[in-house]
Design a protein around this motif. Structure first.
Motif, PDB file in Angstrom:
ATOM      1  N   LEU A  25      -1.256   2.853  -2.512  1.00  0.00           N
ATOM      2  CA  LEU A  25      -1.860   4.149  -2.206  1.00  0.00           C
ATOM      3  C   LEU A  25      -0.849   5.285  -2.291  1.00  0.00           C
ATOM      4  O   LEU A  25      -1.172   6.376  -2.768  1.00  0.00           O
ATOM      5  N   LYS A  41       0.821  -1.207   0.000  1.00  0.00           N
ATOM      6  CA  LYS A  41       0.000   0.000   0.000  1.00  0.00           C
ATOM      7  C   LYS A  41       0.858   1.261   0.000  1.00  0.00           C
ATOM      8  O   LYS A  41       0.391   2.331  -0.393  1.00  0.00           O
ATOM      9  N   ASN A  88      -8.373   8.253  -8.546  1.00  0.00           N
ATOM     10  CA  ASN A  88      -8.338   8.580  -7.113  1.00  0.00           C
ATOM     11  C   ASN A  88      -7.144   9.454  -6.739  1.00  0.00           C
ATOM     12  O   ASN A  88      -7.003   9.826  -5.568  1.00  0.00           O
ATOM     13  N   SER A 129      -1.546  -2.905  -7.755  1.00  0.00           N
ATOM     14  CA  SER A 129      -2.878  -2.310  -7.851  1.00  0.00           C
ATOM     15  C   SER A 129      -3.443  -1.856  -6.514  1.00  0.00           C
ATOM     16  O   SER A 129      -4.426  -1.106  -6.488  1.00  0.00           O
ATOM     17  N   SER A 130      -2.863  -2.297  -5.398  1.00  0.00           N
ATOM     18  CA  SER A 130      -3.339  -1.871  -4.077  1.00  0.00           C
ATOM     19  C   SER A 130      -2.587  -0.658  -3.546  1.00  0.00           C
ATOM     20  O   SER A 130      -2.901  -0.147  -2.468  1.00  0.00           O
ATOM     21  N   THR A 147      -4.590   1.907 -10.003  1.00  0.00           N
ATOM     22  CA  THR A 147      -5.897   2.547  -9.935  1.00  0.00           C
ATOM     23  C   THR A 147      -6.314   2.958  -8.527  1.00  0.00           C
ATOM     24  O   THR A 147      -7.259   3.739  -8.377  1.00  0.00           O
ATOM     25  N   SER A 148      -5.654   2.447  -7.505  1.00  0.00           N
ATOM     26  CA  SER A 148      -5.976   2.838  -6.122  1.00  0.00           C
ATOM     27  C   SER A 148      -5.118   4.006  -5.641  1.00  0.00           C
ATOM     28  O   SER A 148      -5.333   4.517  -4.534  1.00  0.00           O
ATOM     29  N   LEU A 149      -4.188   4.436  -6.459  1.00  0.00           N
ATOM     30  CA  LEU A 149      -3.161   5.391  -6.024  1.00  0.00           C
ATOM     31  C   LEU A 149      -3.754   6.736  -5.604  1.00  0.00           C
ATOM     32  O   LEU A 149      -4.616   7.296  -6.283  1.00  0.00           O
ATOM     33  N   LEU A 150      -3.250   7.253  -4.466  1.00  0.00           N
ATOM     34  CA  LEU A 150      -3.635   8.566  -3.971  1.00  0.00           C
ATOM     35  C   LEU A 150      -2.549   9.609  -4.209  1.00  0.00           C
ATOM     36  O   LEU A 150      -2.854  10.760  -4.534  1.00  0.00           O
TER      37      LEU A 150
END
Length: 472
Positions: A219, A195, A265, A216-217, A240-243
């Motif tokens: 952040l 993450k 995101n 893909s997990s 695609t989960s990146l902050l």
């Protein structure tokens, strides 16, 4: 009465202590509810980090009991204590103090329930005591380790071990401000549970592995302040989960990949101080969650008009300074109602400024200096007073402010006042001037900066003649 209560409390405490001691039994093995091999491995590992002077003799009744080792945490598995975390370095006042010459002992990898391992400001001398992370045995921690961190260790040198790629349960890998170098191992892309991946402030070289797009997990992704080169891999669109994505202060080149629009995101995109080129891609419009966009100090080029800025309505910080932009500043930027910082300095922007920029309700800093903007600034006087030196418009040779500003304290720094408008005379006016009809043309004299009642004598007539010739 108080003495009686105190005596009663003491007796009760002694009774509880005896009851606990009896439950442990008389043998040494019962007194220490920790597996013997676990205890020996822990003691040896800690000695490698803090020095052989330490032997744990002051711990009671065991390393995880009433007097635990500072920086070490434990948990119970099948009725026995096992080590779950080791934090070495001055994180807290009572933390384990690192030895001058640390060593990684093989016993560290025998702690089969270890979840967290971190080192802060321990390996401090790259010349006297350079230390490399061991390459072997990391697979022994694959079933437990979730967080691995090395922070602020300039004496920690060498490459990142490929063994890190075997830590399948790892959720946080932080290697920040160390002396590490070399290329990034591609098998880090195997850590699908990650993450947070922060590898900033080292000397890493080479390309960003395409395999990182499999995380893909993820952040938080930070590779800033290294010497990474090459283009941004299109596979980054798989995060695609990146902050937060920070690749600033490297030597990355090429265009921004169109796949970046998949990062719905993303709240931070920082690519400053690289060698990126190819203009502003329309893919940026897809980053609808973006709050901070920093692309300054690149060779991107292009025009601001290519982006529909109103789509990025969450933007708080927009820094496009020194990226070779051309053309005008679009009014659509004035629709970014959350914007606090707008940096467009040191580009080749032209045209006039829209007064609507001053209507941005949250704007606290606006830098437009070092461009080719023209015309008169139309902002209200209160805007200059509110912004102060945070409004930068200097080094725009053809930009000016109206002379009607009431206070010198609000005059925009480095901007010249606008000249008063000069009225050119009609051809027949020359005859009237020759006849001495000054009253009818006093507006012309005033436009040159002289009062009409101050004209007297042939010298002034000659001066006016020179001005007329200059304009005609």
């Amino acid at each position: 009465m108080k003495s009686f209560i105190s005596i009663k409390n003491v007796i009760f405490s002694v009774f509880i202590f005896c009851l606990v001691a009896r439950s442990y039994g008389d043998s040494d093995d019962d007194v220490v509810p920790m597996e013997k091999t676990e205890k020996e491995a822990l003691y040896s590992a800690v000695q490698g980090f803090v020095g052989t002077w330490w032997n744990g003799s002051g711990l009671y009744p065991d390393p995880c009991g009433w007097t635990p080792i500072q920086g070490v945490s434990c948990d119970v598995f099948d009725g026995l204590w096992y080590v779950t975390a080791i934090n070495v370095g001055p994180v807290q006042d009572n933390s384990l103090v690192c030895a001058t010459n640390l060593e990684f002992r093989s016993q560290l990898f025998e702690l089969k329930h270890l979840k967290t391992l971190s080192f802060f400001n321990c390996f401090v001398s790259p010349r006297r005591h350079p230390t490399a992370i061991p390459f072997n045995n990391w697979e022994k921690l694959a079933g437990s380790l979730e967080s691995l961190e090395f922070r602020s260790n300039p004496g920690l040198i060498g490459r990142v071990p490929t063994g890190f790629g075997s830590l399948g349960k790892l959720q946080s890998l932080v290697l920040i401000e160390n002396g590490l170098s070399g290329e990034l191992p591609a098998n880090i892309g195997n850590l699908i549970n990650l993450k947070r991946l922060v590898l900033a402030g080292n000397g890493f070289t080479g390309r960003i592995p395409h395999s990182f797009g499999s995380l893909s997990s993820l952040l938080i992704f930070d590779l800033s302040r290294n010497t990474l080169s090459g283009t941004l891999p299109a596979s980054l669109g798989g995060l695609t989960s990146l902050l937060k994505l920070d690749l600033s202060n490297n030597q990355l080149e090429g265009m921004l990949p169109s796949e970046i629009s998949h990062l719905k995101n993303l709240t931070l995109l920082d690519l400053r101080n690289n060698k990126l080129a190819g203009g502003l891609t329309k893919s940026l419009q897809g980053l609808v969650s973006l709050e901070e966009l920093v692309l300054s100090d690149n060779h991107i080029g292009g025009v601001l008009m290519s982006i529909e800025w109103q789509n990025l309505y969450n933007l708080v910080i927009l820094d496009l300074s020194n990226i070779g932009l051309k053309g005008e500043i679009p009014e659509s930027i004035s629709k970014l109602k959350r914007l606090r910082f707008l940096g467009l300095s040191d580009n080749n922007l032209t045209g006039k400024l829209s007064a609507k920029l001053a209507t941005l309700p949250c704007l606290g800093a606006l830098y437009l200096n070092g461009n080719n903007l023209t015309g008169e600034l139309k902002f209200a006087e209160g805007f200059y007073g509110r912004m102060g030196r945070r409004f930068g418009a200097w080094n725009n040779p053809h930009l000016c402010y109206p002379v009607g500003l009431k206070s010198d304290s609000v005059v925009p720094h480095g901007v010249k006042p606008c000249r008063q408008e000069v009225t050119l005379l009609e051809p027949h006016a020359r005859t009237k001037l020759a006849d001495g009809n000054w009253n009818q043309n006093s507006h012309f004299v005033a436009s040159l900066g002289f009062a009409s009642n101050a004209i007297d004598g042939f010298w002034w007539v000659s001066a006016v003649g020179i001005w007329i010739c200059a304009f005609l």
